[in-house]
Design a protein around this motif. Sequence first.
Motif, mmCIF file in Angstrom:
data_model
loop_
_atom_site.group_PDB
_atom_site.id
_atom_site.type_symbol
_atom_site.label_atom_id
_atom_site.label_comp_id
_atom_site.label_asym_id
_atom_site.label_seq_id
_atom_site.Cartn_x
_atom_site.Cartn_y
_atom_site.Cartn_z
ATOM 1 N N GLU A 69 48.340 39.440 39.842
ATOM 2 C CA GLU A 69 47.335 38.700 39.086
ATOM 3 C C GLU A 69 45.964 39.189 39.530
ATOM 4 O OE1 GLU A 69 45.413 34.228 38.752
ATOM 5 O OE2 GLU A 69 47.542 34.417 39.268
ATOM 6 N N LEU A 70 45.203 39.724 38.583
ATOM 7 C CA LEU A 70 43.864 40.222 38.853
ATOM 8 C C LEU A 70 42.873 39.471 37.975
ATOM 9 C CD1 LEU A 70 41.779 42.247 40.015
ATOM 10 C CD2 LEU A 70 42.473 43.837 38.196
ATOM 11 N N GLU A 99 54.966 46.017 34.783
ATOM 12 C CA GLU A 99 55.535 44.804 34.206
ATOM 13 C C GLU A 99 55.217 43.604 35.108
ATOM 14 O OE1 GLU A 99 57.248 42.947 31.147
ATOM 15 O OE2 GLU A 99 57.459 45.127 31.279
ATOM 16 N N GLY A 100 54.889 42.473 34.474
ATOM 17 C CA GLY A 100 54.608 41.247 35.215
ATOM 18 C C GLY A 100 53.159 41.067 35.615
ATOM 19 N N THR A 101 52.344 42.087 35.412
ATOM 20 C CA THR A 101 50.923 41.999 35.756
ATOM 21 C C THR A 101 50.171 41.144 34.741
ATOM 22 O OG1 THR A 101 50.905 44.143 36.840
ATOM 23 C CG2 THR A 101 48.801 43.346 36.007
ATOM 24 N N VAL A 102 49.222 40.347 35.236
ATOM 25 C CA VAL A 102 48.293 39.609 34.382
ATOM 26 C C VAL A 102 46.880 39.950 34.830
ATOM 27 C CG1 VAL A 102 47.475 37.362 33.609
ATOM 28 C CG2 VAL A 102 49.916 37.721 34.001
ATOM 29 N N VAL A 103 46.081 40.486 33.927
ATOM 30 C CA VAL A 103 44.686 40.808 34.204
ATOM 31 C C VAL A 103 43.809 39.936 33.306
ATOM 32 C CG1 VAL A 103 42.903 42.585 34.120
ATOM 33 C CG2 VAL A 103 45.212 43.175 34.880
ATOM 34 N N ASN A 104 42.899 39.189 33.920
ATOM 35 C CA ASN A 104 41.965 38.337 33.186
ATOM 36 C C ASN A 104 40.544 38.854 33.399
ATOM 37 O OD1 ASN A 104 44.001 36.345 32.384
ATOM 38 N ND2 ASN A 104 44.036 35.758 34.539
ATOM 39 N N ILE A 105 39.910 39.285 32.325
ATOM 40 C CA ILE A 105 38.524 39.758 32.357
ATOM 41 C C ILE A 105 37.685 38.740 31.589
ATOM 42 C CG2 ILE A 105 36.941 41.609 31.712
ATOM 43 C CD1 ILE A 105 39.380 43.500 31.751
ATOM 44 N N LYS A 127 43.925 52.136 29.561
ATOM 45 C CA LYS A 127 45.290 52.026 29.047
ATOM 46 C C LYS A 127 45.986 50.800 29.595
ATOM 47 C CE LYS A 127 48.858 54.455 30.598
ATOM 48 N NZ LYS A 127 49.819 55.560 30.855
ATOM 49 N N VAL A 128 46.734 50.118 28.711
ATOM 50 C CA VAL A 128 47.637 49.042 29.108
ATOM 51 C C VAL A 128 49.052 49.556 28.877
ATOM 52 C CG1 VAL A 128 48.338 46.656 28.733
ATOM 53 C CG2 VAL A 128 45.934 47.315 28.424
ATOM 54 N N ALA A 129 49.791 49.834 29.959
ATOM 55 C CA ALA A 129 51.162 50.315 29.816
ATOM 56 C C ALA A 129 52.097 49.158 29.494
ATOM 57 C CB ALA A 129 51.607 51.037 31.088
ATOM 58 N N VAL A 130 52.052 48.109 30.315
ATOM 59 C CA VAL A 130 52.789 46.864 30.108
ATOM 60 C C VAL A 130 51.965 45.749 30.743
ATOM 61 C CG1 VAL A 130 55.137 47.816 29.977
ATOM 62 C CG2 VAL A 130 54.130 47.349 32.194
ATOM 63 N N GLY A 131 52.529 44.551 30.800
ATOM 64 C CA GLY A 131 51.796 43.436 31.374
ATOM 65 C C GLY A 131 50.954 42.724 30.332
ATOM 66 N N THR A 132 50.094 41.829 30.789
ATOM 67 C CA THR A 132 49.237 41.032 29.920
ATOM 68 C C THR A 132 47.788 41.230 30.326
ATOM 69 O OG1 THR A 132 50.928 39.337 29.603
ATOM 70 C CG2 THR A 132 48.663 38.703 29.150
ATOM 71 N N GLY A 159 52.417 49.079 25.656
ATOM 72 C CA GLY A 159 53.292 47.912 25.655
ATOM 73 C C GLY A 159 52.519 46.712 26.133
ATOM 74 N N GLY A 160 53.209 45.599 26.286
ATOM 75 C CA GLY A 160 52.552 44.412 26.808
ATOM 76 C C GLY A 160 51.798 43.623 25.755
ATOM 77 N N ASP A 161 50.958 42.735 26.242
ATOM 78 C CA ASP A 161 50.262 41.757 25.418
ATOM 79 C C ASP A 161 48.774 41.866 25.699
ATOM 80 O OD1 ASP A 161 49.462 39.573 23.972
ATOM 81 O OD2 ASP A 161 50.735 38.125 25.006
ATOM 82 N N VAL A 162 47.991 42.200 24.689
ATOM 83 C CA VAL A 162 46.544 42.312 24.825
ATOM 84 C C VAL A 162 45.901 41.217 23.984
ATOM 85 C CG1 VAL A 162 44.517 43.765 24.470
ATOM 86 C CG2 VAL A 162 46.683 44.794 25.210
ATOM 87 N N VAL A 163 45.108 40.363 24.638
ATOM 88 C CA VAL A 163 44.426 39.260 23.968
ATOM 89 C C VAL A 163 42.921 39.447 24.147
ATOM 90 C CG1 VAL A 163 44.123 36.764 23.828
ATOM 91 C CG2 VAL A 163 46.367 37.719 24.423
ATOM 92 N N ILE A 164 42.201 39.573 23.042
ATOM 93 C CA ILE A 164 40.753 39.801 23.084
ATOM 94 C C ILE A 164 40.077 38.690 22.279
ATOM 95 C CG2 ILE A 164 38.880 41.421 22.643
ATOM 96 C CD1 ILE A 164 40.975 43.655 22.536
#
Length: 237
Positions: A69-70, A99-105, A127-132, A159-164
Amino acid sequence: MTGSKTKVVLANTAASNSRTGGLLGWNQATKTTITDCHVLEGSSVENSNAGSNVGGFIGFADNKDLNTELNVTNCSAKATVTATNSANVSGLIGSVGYEGTVVNITNSFAECEIKCNKNYSGGLVGKVAVGTVNITKSHYIGTQSGRAGAGGLVGGAEGGDVVIKQSYASGTLTTIESGNQGGLLGLLNANALLTMENCWSDVAMSTPTNQQHAGGLVGCANGKAVITNSYAKGDMT
C-alpha cells in the motif's frame, strides 16, 4: 515520510534494470505513506539504462508478494525526467508492477518535462502492470515525448484497476513512433479496467504519420472503460 523538500540532480549509471526517482528509487515496503513532500523546480532525474523504471518522484512503487500500500498525498515533482533507453517513465511514479498493490495518489501533481523514447510514459504514472491505482484531485502540466503507450496522466495499463477522479492534464504530448497516445491514458489493455469521472485534458498531441491510435482522453481502450462527465479540448495533429 512527511514534510520533505528536495532539489535533485540525479543521473543513474547502473548497467540495467535500475529504479530511479527524485525522492525514492524503489519502494519495497508493505505500507508507505508520503505526505507534503516535494521534488523542487530545477531538479533533473536521468536514466539511460535498458529495462529501468524512472519517475520524477518515485521510480518503482511496489515489491513482489507484499500487497504493498503506497499513499502519496499533497506531494509534487517539478523536474526534467530523461530516459533514453528506459520504458515506464513518469513525472511522479514510473511503474506499478505487482498483484495486490494499491497506490493512492491524492492532491498531488507533476509539472515536468518528460523525455522518453521507449514504451509507457505518463504525466503521473508510466505503467500499471497489475494492482489498483487511484488518482484523485491530481494533475500533470508539462511537455512530454514518448513512444507507444503515452498519456497525459497514465501511459498504459496492462492489467489491474485504474481509477481517475477530479484530475486533469495540460501541456503537449508528442510520440516519435508507434501508437496508443491519449490526453489522459494512452493504452488500456484487455485485462485492465478504467474508471474515469469528472476529468479533463487540455493536452495538445502530435503524432507521426504511422501512428495507430490517438484520443483526446484515451488512445486505445481494449479493456473495460467507464468514463463519466469528462472532456478533452486539446488540439490533435
